[in-house]
Motif scaffolding. Sequence first.
Motif, PDB file in Angstrom:
ATOM      1  N   TYR A  87       6.490  -1.475  11.643  1.00 44.84           N
ATOM      2  CA  TYR A  87       5.946  -0.397  11.455  1.00 44.84           C
ATOM      3  C   TYR A  87       4.034  -1.518  10.617  1.00 44.84           C
ATOM      4  N   ALA A  88       3.273  -0.323  11.493  1.00 45.33           N
ATOM      5  CA  ALA A  88       1.999  -1.097  10.478  1.00 45.33           C
ATOM      6  C   ALA A  88       1.750  -0.127   8.998  1.00 45.33           C
ATOM      7  N   PRO A  89       2.376   0.732   9.147  1.00 43.22           N
ATOM      8  CA  PRO A  89       1.494   1.221   7.674  1.00 43.22           C
ATOM      9  C   PRO A  89       2.990   0.493   6.391  1.00 43.22           C
ATOM     10  N   ALA A  90       3.689  -0.035   7.575  1.00 48.15           N
ATOM     11  CA  ALA A  90       4.733  -0.678   5.471  1.00 48.15           C
ATOM     12  C   ALA A  90       4.525  -2.176   5.768  1.00 48.15           C
ATOM     13  N   GLN A  91       4.035  -2.698   7.314  1.00 49.28           N
ATOM     14  CA  GLN A  91       3.256  -3.770   6.665  1.00 49.28           C
ATOM     15  C   GLN A  91       2.214  -3.863   6.110  1.00 49.28           C
ATOM     16  N   ASN A  92       1.064  -3.010   5.665  1.00 50.65           N
ATOM     17  CA  ASN A  92      -0.150  -3.121   5.662  1.00 50.65           C
ATOM     18  C   ASN A  92       0.332  -2.652   3.098  1.00 50.65           C
ATOM     19  N   MET A  93       1.095  -2.267   3.582  1.00 49.32           N
ATOM     20  CA  MET A  93       1.613  -1.666   1.694  1.00 49.32           C
ATOM     21  C   MET A  93       2.112  -2.682   1.239  1.00 49.32           C
ATOM     22  N   ILE A  94       3.418  -3.374   2.243  1.00 43.50           N
ATOM     23  CA  ILE A  94       3.763  -5.111   2.152  1.00 43.50           C
ATOM     24  C   ILE A  94       2.700  -6.118   1.405  1.00 43.50           C
ATOM     25  N   GLY A  95       1.825  -6.029   2.349  1.00 44.18           N
ATOM     26  CA  GLY A  95       0.429  -6.642   1.488  1.00 44.18           C
ATOM     27  C   GLY A  95      -0.169  -6.555   0.815  1.00 44.18           C
ATOM     28  N   GLN A  96      -0.712  -4.992   0.339  1.00 42.34           N
ATOM     29  CA  GLN A  96      -0.924  -4.440  -0.559  1.00 42.34           C
ATOM     30  C   GLN A  96      -0.421  -5.101  -2.390  1.00 42.34           C
ATOM     31  N   PHE A  97       1.120  -4.771  -1.601  1.00 41.18           N
ATOM     32  CA  PHE A  97       2.190  -5.477  -3.100  1.00 41.18           C
ATOM     33  C   PHE A  97       1.605  -6.752  -3.418  1.00 41.18           C
ATOM     34  N   LEU A  98       1.699  -7.896  -2.026  1.00 40.01           N
ATOM     35  CA  LEU A  98       0.883  -9.383  -2.282  1.00 40.01           C
ATOM     36  C   LEU A  98       0.313  -9.596  -2.858  1.00 40.01           C
ATOM     37  N   LEU A  99      -1.391  -8.676  -2.536  1.00 43.47           N
ATOM     38  CA  LEU A  99      -2.693  -8.873  -2.800  1.00 43.47           C
ATOM     39  C   LEU A  99      -2.821  -8.424  -4.304  1.00 43.47           C
ATOM     40  N   ASN A 100      -1.978  -7.009  -4.530  1.00 42.64           N
ATOM     41  CA  ASN A 100      -2.658  -7.342  -6.623  1.00 42.64           C
ATOM     42  C   ASN A 100      -0.901  -7.878  -6.782  1.00 42.64           C
ATOM     43  N   GLY A 101       0.277  -8.655  -6.679  1.00 40.88           N
ATOM     44  CA  GLY A 101       1.109  -8.748  -7.691  1.00 40.88           C
ATOM     45  C   GLY A 101       2.001  -7.591  -8.173  1.00 40.88           C
ATOM     46  N   ILE A 102       2.225  -7.048  -6.883  1.00 42.24           N
ATOM     47  CA  ILE A 102       3.362  -5.578  -7.382  1.00 42.24           C
ATOM     48  C   ILE A 102       4.593  -5.849  -7.514  1.00 42.24           C
ATOM     49  N   ASN A 116       9.573  -5.666   8.742  1.00 45.58           N
ATOM     50  CA  ASN A 116       9.914  -5.819   9.684  1.00 45.58           C
ATOM     51  C   ASN A 116      10.748  -5.162  10.802  1.00 45.58           C
ATOM     52  N   ASN A 117      10.564  -4.122  10.487  1.00 41.38           N
ATOM     53  CA  ASN A 117      10.138  -3.354  12.385  1.00 41.38           C
ATOM     54  C   ASN A 117       9.172  -3.055  12.902  1.00 41.38           C
ATOM     55  N   ALA A 141      11.173  -0.114  -4.026  1.00 45.11           N
ATOM     56  CA  ALA A 141       9.805   0.299  -2.997  1.00 45.11           C
ATOM     57  C   ALA A 141       9.344  -0.789  -2.212  1.00 45.11           C
ATOM     58  N   TYR A 142       9.044  -1.976  -2.703  1.00 42.89           N
ATOM     59  CA  TYR A 142       8.675  -3.319  -2.415  1.00 42.89           C
ATOM     60  C   TYR A 142      10.355  -3.913  -1.082  1.00 42.89           C
ATOM     61  N   ASN A 143      11.297  -3.427  -1.756  1.00 46.34           N
ATOM     62  CA  ASN A 143      12.288  -3.932  -0.487  1.00 46.34           C
ATOM     63  C   ASN A 143      13.040  -2.704   0.831  1.00 46.34           C
ATOM     64  N   THR A 144      12.116  -1.838   0.515  1.00 51.13           N
ATOM     65  CA  THR A 144      12.233  -0.714   0.976  1.00 51.13           C
ATOM     66  C   THR A 144      11.445  -1.015   1.965  1.00 51.13           C
ATOM     67  N   ALA A 194      17.919   9.296   7.046  1.00 53.18           N
ATOM     68  CA  ALA A 194      16.679   9.213   8.237  1.00 53.18           C
ATOM     69  C   ALA A 194      16.547   7.701   8.376  1.00 53.18           C
ATOM     70  N   SER A 195      16.535   7.051   7.425  1.00 51.82           N
ATOM     71  CA  SER A 195      16.046   5.460   7.252  1.00 51.82           C
ATOM     72  C   SER A 195      17.287   4.936   7.938  1.00 51.82           C
ATOM     73  N   GLU A 196      19.180   5.336   7.545  1.00 50.26           N
ATOM     74  CA  GLU A 196      19.676   4.751   8.217  1.00 50.26           C
ATOM     75  C   GLU A 196      19.578   4.780   9.389  1.00 50.26           C
ATOM     76  N   ARG A 197      19.080   5.535   9.866  1.00 48.88           N
ATOM     77  CA  ARG A 197      18.976   5.676  12.195  1.00 48.88           C
ATOM     78  C   ARG A 197      18.030   5.009  12.227  1.00 48.88           C
ATOM     79  N   ASN A 198      17.348   4.450  11.406  1.00 50.12           N
ATOM     80  CA  ASN A 198      15.994   2.953  12.010  1.00 50.12           C
ATOM     81  C   ASN A 198      14.934   4.480  12.090  1.00 50.12           C
ATOM     82  N   HIS A 199      14.442   5.077  11.249  1.00 51.51           N
ATOM     83  CA  HIS A 199      13.889   6.019  11.638  1.00 51.51           C
ATOM     84  C   HIS A 199      12.651   5.210  10.602  1.00 51.51           C
TER      85      HIS A 199
END
Length: 220
Positions: free
Chosen positions: A119-134, A116-117, A107-110, A78-83
């Motif tokens: 998608y708000a939940p993913a943007q929030n998750m990347i923010g948490q990676f950057l906040l916590n240094g994961i 980049n599309n 996980a981060y790269n995914t 599904a991801s390969e089909r831009n879901h």
Amino acid sequence: MKKIIFSLFVVFTTLFSLTFEEVKDIEKKYGDNDALPLYKKLAEQDDVEAMFELARIYLEGKVVKRNYFSAKQLLESASERNHDKSTYYLGKLYLLKKGPYYDPVKAYNTFVIAANNDYAPAQNMIGQFLLNGIAVDKDYILAVKLFEKASKQGYIEAQCNLAFMYASGKGVFPNFGRAHQFAKKGKEEGNKRCIKVWNDYNLEKYPEDKGWKFNFYTQP
């Protein structure tokens, strides 16, 4: 008797095409077990929503034995089909420490793909990676920008994270009135993150900052 009639209905309908919305209605009325063969039929026809629902069923392991491998395959397809939702959940699969695919870097790269599309939940998750240094170095300023992008789409969890950033002064100048504004709605809706920030920084005693304006964000 009703169960027998529905089983005959499932056999009949698998010979014909049902829309995802129709199968979703069947799931709501009869449950995952009866919707399962119909989702499989749709997934075979490259229906990304059905792929996601199948993956969810396999991951929950309630009506079938939990199957991480099948879930991963479905989410990848599904991801390969831009879901974007599937891409996001594929990232979450890589974060399961007890799962067979635990890999924070993957996980981060995914998550980046979905972020980049826009998608708000993913943007929030990347923010948490950057906040916590994961998986990456800490970057509070960039984390704030990601939380803002998700927040502007109405994503409550991102607003709670922005409240924390303003209350703690990470990546921004401390502003408890602004933290109050970002946390208020989530607190009222029972969001645990917002409640924690609200209580930890005693935001109740700070007046809501209603007058602040800046170019890239005007309100949460």
